[in-house]
Motif scaffolding. Structure first.
Motif, PDB file in Angstrom:
ATOM      1  N   HIS A  80       1.390   3.334  -4.105  1.00 48.70           N
ATOM      2  CA  HIS A  80       2.221   2.194  -4.499  1.00 48.70           C
ATOM      3  C   HIS A  80       3.623   2.183  -3.880  1.00 48.70           C
ATOM      4  CE1 HIS A  80      -1.036   1.200  -7.159  1.00 48.70           C
ATOM      5  NE2 HIS A  80      -0.403   0.122  -7.572  1.00 48.70           N
ATOM      6  N   ILE A 116      -4.392   2.875   0.419  1.00 48.25           N
ATOM      7  CA  ILE A 116      -4.505   2.116  -0.830  1.00 48.25           C
ATOM      8  C   ILE A 116      -5.799   2.539  -1.527  1.00 48.25           C
ATOM      9  CG2 ILE A 116      -4.642  -0.175  -1.843  1.00 48.25           C
ATOM     10  CD1 ILE A 116      -3.076  -1.204   0.631  1.00 48.25           C
ATOM     11  N   CYS A 117      -5.651   2.976  -2.779  1.00 51.19           N
ATOM     12  CA  CYS A 117      -6.742   3.631  -3.507  1.00 51.19           C
ATOM     13  C   CYS A 117      -8.076   2.901  -3.402  1.00 51.19           C
ATOM     14  CB  CYS A 117      -6.349   3.831  -4.969  1.00 51.19           C
ATOM     15  SG  CYS A 117      -5.755   2.351  -5.813  1.00 51.19           S
ATOM     16  N   HIS A 118      -8.067   1.579  -3.581  1.00 52.05           N
ATOM     17  CA  HIS A 118      -9.353   0.887  -3.689  1.00 52.05           C
ATOM     18  C   HIS A 118     -10.079   0.723  -2.355  1.00 52.05           C
ATOM     19  CE1 HIS A 118      -8.062   0.541  -7.682  1.00 52.05           C
ATOM     20  NE2 HIS A 118      -7.144  -0.367  -7.440  1.00 52.05           N
ATOM     21  N   ASP A 137      -5.260   1.655 -12.786  1.00 52.00           N
ATOM     22  CA  ASP A 137      -4.858   0.571 -11.891  1.00 52.00           C
ATOM     23  C   ASP A 137      -5.826  -0.569 -12.165  1.00 52.00           C
ATOM     24  OD1 ASP A 137      -3.163   0.003  -9.203  1.00 52.00           O
ATOM     25  OD2 ASP A 137      -5.059  -1.081  -9.249  1.00 52.00           O
ATOM     26  N   HIS A 139      -7.028  -3.011 -10.576  1.00 48.20           N
ATOM     27  CA  HIS A 139      -8.057  -3.411  -9.613  1.00 48.20           C
ATOM     28  C   HIS A 139      -9.149  -2.365  -9.398  1.00 48.20           C
ATOM     29  CE1 HIS A 139      -4.837  -6.322  -8.764  1.00 48.20           C
ATOM     30  NE2 HIS A 139      -5.872  -7.128  -8.734  1.00 48.20           N
ATOM     31  N   SER A 313      -3.594  -5.112   1.940  1.00 51.14           N
ATOM     32  CA  SER A 313      -3.790  -4.854   0.508  1.00 51.14           C
ATOM     33  C   SER A 313      -5.204  -4.398   0.192  1.00 51.14           C
ATOM     34  CB  SER A 313      -3.454  -6.063  -0.375  1.00 51.14           C
ATOM     35  OG  SER A 313      -4.564  -6.935  -0.471  1.00 51.14           O
ATOM     36  N   CYS A 314      -5.435  -4.028  -1.078  1.00 55.14           N
ATOM     37  CA  CYS A 314      -6.766  -3.555  -1.465  1.00 55.14           C
ATOM     38  C   CYS A 314      -7.775  -4.691  -1.455  1.00 55.14           C
ATOM     39  CB  CYS A 314      -6.720  -2.889  -2.835  1.00 55.14           C
ATOM     40  SG  CYS A 314      -6.194  -3.961  -4.173  1.00 55.14           S
ATOM     41  N   CYS A 374       0.982   0.057  -0.765  1.00 47.69           N
ATOM     42  CA  CYS A 374       0.873  -1.205  -1.507  1.00 47.69           C
ATOM     43  C   CYS A 374       2.065  -2.099  -1.164  1.00 47.69           C
ATOM     44  CB  CYS A 374       0.861  -0.933  -3.004  1.00 47.69           C
ATOM     45  SG  CYS A 374      -0.628  -0.080  -3.541  1.00 47.69           S
ATOM     46  N   CYS A 377       2.698  -6.018  -1.562  1.00 49.73           N
ATOM     47  CA  CYS A 377       1.772  -6.603  -2.536  1.00 49.73           C
ATOM     48  C   CYS A 377       2.359  -6.552  -3.935  1.00 49.73           C
ATOM     49  CB  CYS A 377       0.444  -5.852  -2.502  1.00 49.73           C
ATOM     50  SG  CYS A 377      -0.657  -6.322  -3.827  1.00 49.73           S
ATOM     51  N   ILE A 378       3.176  -5.538  -4.165  1.00 50.21           N
ATOM     52  CA  ILE A 378       3.726  -5.312  -5.498  1.00 50.21           C
ATOM     53  C   ILE A 378       5.239  -5.553  -5.500  1.00 50.21           C
ATOM     54  CG2 ILE A 378       4.123  -2.842  -5.222  1.00 50.21           C
ATOM     55  CD1 ILE A 378       3.063  -2.355  -7.967  1.00 50.21           C
ATOM     56  N   ASN A 396      -3.828 -10.188  -4.042  1.00 55.75           N
ATOM     57  CA  ASN A 396      -4.630 -10.759  -5.123  1.00 55.75           C
ATOM     58  C   ASN A 396      -3.848 -11.421  -6.251  1.00 55.75           C
ATOM     59  OD1 ASN A 396      -3.669  -8.379  -6.338  1.00 55.75           O
ATOM     60  ND2 ASN A 396      -5.465  -7.253  -5.671  1.00 55.75           N
ATOM     61  N   ARG A 402       6.345 -11.274  -8.604  1.00 52.30           N
ATOM     62  CA  ARG A 402       5.451 -10.195  -8.186  1.00 52.30           C
ATOM     63  C   ARG A 402       5.847  -9.636  -6.808  1.00 52.30           C
ATOM     64  NH1 ARG A 402       0.926  -6.715  -9.322  1.00 52.30           N
ATOM     65  NH2 ARG A 402      -0.169  -6.356  -7.392  1.00 52.30           N
TER      66      ARG A 402
HETATM   67  S1  SF4 Z   1      -3.238  -4.938  -5.930  1.00 54.56           S
HETATM   68 FE1  SF4 Z   1      -1.649  -4.421  -4.484  1.00 54.56          FE
HETATM   69  S2  SF4 Z   1      -0.419  -2.946  -5.634  1.00 54.56           S
HETATM   70 FE2  SF4 Z   1      -2.398  -3.025  -6.658  1.00 54.56          FE
HETATM   71  S3  SF4 Z   1      -3.627  -1.407  -5.674  1.00 54.56           S
HETATM   72 FE3  SF4 Z   1      -4.027  -3.311  -4.589  1.00 54.56          FE
HETATM   73  S4  SF4 Z   1      -2.610  -3.248  -2.853  1.00 54.56           S
HETATM   74 FE4  SF4 Z   1      -1.871  -1.782  -4.365  1.00 54.56          FE
END
Ligand code: SF4
Lengths: 433, 163
Positions: A80, A116-118, A137, A139, A313-314, A374, A377-378, A396, A402
């Protein structure tokens, strides 16, 4: 006990089970579970990130826990606020690093090897069909693309899962989303997601699971499925699931050492709602501020000036997403009045961008390539919007504040519209630039 | 408990409850000064200990950040009443001890600035300004039990001790 066994027998004879029910039942040690029932179920993987782990560590210690029930079932990802955006963010990552060392967590992803984790977890073989996965998280629902039951939790929940290896779940009813028709040129998983959420609304699937099915989904690539399931939470859903099939098997064949048990719905499974979509004529979608459900065909917002385009982004962070955006740009340069920020989602995607020549193309076109994070995105760092600035993001969420100043505006779209918009400097269709 | 109503609409998301830019901390005291600032700049200056947030559907949607219910608690809010809650926010609130009540009728009847009194034990909400009385949707049994022992943290502590 007799009474419960009797109930279960009844359930089995009366109701077919959805994928969500089957996975929860298996992990709760039950033959079947009923919708709205509360069960304790064992988890296969617990995901934490630099923003959510430090609070969990504090709660974990207050619980009197001194070890994680199974360190192999925990993954900690720096994504993040990394590379640390300031000293406070650096402390968050440090807390996570020290905790990983103390608890013997091998699945700890440090800057440079992280992402990014996802996007990272499926690519690292850490999530599998049939798994019950939780992540601090929202998502985390992304891994439903592999046929897992995967859902977001908070930090106290994560601490509890670390300590005892299980959590309570309310068994969700499942909404069946059947999609028919061949997606038109340029149109992909993101447009499908925005269109469906636009139809259901941001709370249309509250407390429910969404099961995506039909010929369009069967023909959708794994990248497209990940994008679709990623956004299930934007309709309020607990998880989004695609039944494992040949595409899933292909994806999992990268990890021959992993064994898993795919789950599919019974033919007489009961759904709480069914929605049917035909997407053969689906136009490219754009979600207007300030809700992901404000989806409209791109033509309704074309001409809107955009100061910053964010690609990544994810939701849209795979090589195929960057390739689609580049195709839409057709070798042209980024409009002088616009910034294009490209964020490869993981180290591997970064390498793919370099090896495919896309990194060179984007850079020469006038884009800037950031590290996997991230970030924008955040509204964290690497591209925060100023007062009244307008962005078009492949992310997303476009809630107030945001992505930067509360008066900034973000339009959400897929990579094709993002690429065209970067070239035109205003929201555009790739066939019309 | 009783307090003054701060009324908001549908889909109050966790990004406006506490923007990510402040989530480098997870301590109530650090978060509270920024609670709801992107939605209502005047909230923090006006809110008094014990006041009540009343909102529409899907309160707390978006990010899983537990910083959101913590920020609300830190601001001194005693309870949130909404028509419905987003599910992660619902779990997080139970886990951090922020009382949440689902009660569409009470939401429809309440206006900004009304005085409400709440009996958390039986889920009763009284609108002292307008005279109505409402009952919130009760928690499912198993959740009520977790709340009774003092929340998930205490529940896990007890389980670990009995191991
Ligand atoms: S939505 Fe954005 S902040 Fe959340 S995990 Fe995905 S890339 Fe990172």
């Amino acid at each position: 006990m007799i009474c419960r066994d009797h109930q279960i027998k009844e359930l089995e004879t009366i109701l077919g089970q959805t994928i969500a029910q089957k996975i929860l039942a298996l992990h709760a040690g039950r033959a079947a579970v009923a919708v709205d029932e509360l069960v304790f179920a064992k988890v296969d993987m617990i995901l934490g990130t630099d923003v959510t782990v430090p609070l969990s560590v504090e709660v974990f210690r207050r619980m009197g826990a001194d070890r994680i029930f199974d360190p192999k079932k925990t993954v900690l990802v720096n994504d993040h606020f990394v590379p640390a955006k300031d000293m406070k963010a650096a402390e968050l990552s440090k807390t996570m690093r020290l905790f990983a060392e103390e608890m013997g967590i091998d699945n700890y992803y440090e800057v440079g090897r992280s992402g990014i984790c996802h996007v990272l977890l499926p690519d690292e073989g850490l999530v599998k069909p049939g798994d019950l996965i939780v992540g601090a998280d929202s998502h985390t629902c992304t891994y439903g693309a592999l046929g897992a039951f995967s859902t977001g939790i908070g930090s106290t929940d994560m601490a509890a899962a670390w300590a005892i290896g299980e959590l309570w779940f309310r068994v969700p009813g499942t909404i069946k989303i059947e999609v028919n028709g061949q997606l038109p040129k340029w149109v992909g998983g993101k447009d499908l997601a925005l269109h469906i959420i636009g139809h259901l609304g941001v709370e249309g699937a509250l407390y429910k699971a969404m099961e995506f099915t039909g010929p369009t989904i069967r023909n959708l690539s794994m990248d497209g499925r990940l994008t679709l399931c990623n956004m299930a939470i934007e309709a309020g859903a607990k998880t989004g699931i695609v039944a494992p099939d040949e595409v899933t098997r292909q994806f999992m064949s990268k990890f021959p050492e992993l064994s898993y048990t795919p789950q599919v719905a019974d033919s007489d499974a009961e759904y709480v709602e069914e929605h049917h979509f035909d997407v053969s004529d689906l136009p490219l979608q754009v979600a207007k501020p300030y809700l992901p459900s404000n989806a409209v065909p791109v033509h309704e917002v074309m001409g809107q000036q955009v100061h910053q385009v964010v690609l990544g982004s994810c939701t849209n962070g795979h090589l195929s997403d960057f390739q689609l955006a580049a195709d839409a740009m057709k070798g042209q340069k980024v409009n002088p009045k616009t910034r294009l920020i490209v964020i490869p989602s993981t180290k591997d995607v970064y390498l793919e961008l370099i090896r495919s020549g896309l990194a060179e193309y984007f850079t020469e076109a006038g884009a800037v390539i950031g590290p996997p994070t991230c970030g924008p995105c955040i509204g964290g760092h690497i591209g925060v919007l100023a007062e009244q600035e307008v962005g078009l993001y492949t992310t997303n969420r476009n809630f107030v504040g945001r992505n930067g100043h509360p008066t900034s505006l973000v339009f959400l779209a897929g990579p094709a519209v993002a690429g065209a918009t970067a070239v035109a400097g205003e929201i555009a269709h790739p066939d019309e630039i | 408990m009783d307090g003054t109503v701060f009324k908001y609409g549908d889909n109050v998301d966790t990004d406006v409850i506490i923007p990510a830019r402040y989530c480098t901390s997870f301590h109530k005291e650090d978060l509270a000064p920024h609670c709801l600032e992107d939605l209502d700049e005047t909230f923090v200056a006006r809110v008094q200990e014990g006041d009540i947030i009343v909102a529409g559907n899907n309160f707390g949607c978006g990010s899983s950040r537990e910083n959101a219910p913590l920020a609300i608690l830190g601001a001194g809010v005693s309870a949130v009443i909404a028509k419905s809650f987003a599910r992660i926010f619902y779990r997080n609130s139970i886990n951090v001890g922020l009382p949440i009540l689902e009660c569409p009728e009470a939401v429809d009847a309440a206006k900004d600035g009304d005085r409400l009194s709440i009996d958390l034990h039986n889920g009763e909400i009284r609108n002292e300004t307008r005279g109505g009385s409402y009952k919130a949707v009760p928690f499912p049994d198993k959740i009520a039990k977790i709340i009774e022992v003092g929340g998930l943290e205490e529940y896990v502590r007890r389980r670990l001790q009995n191991r």
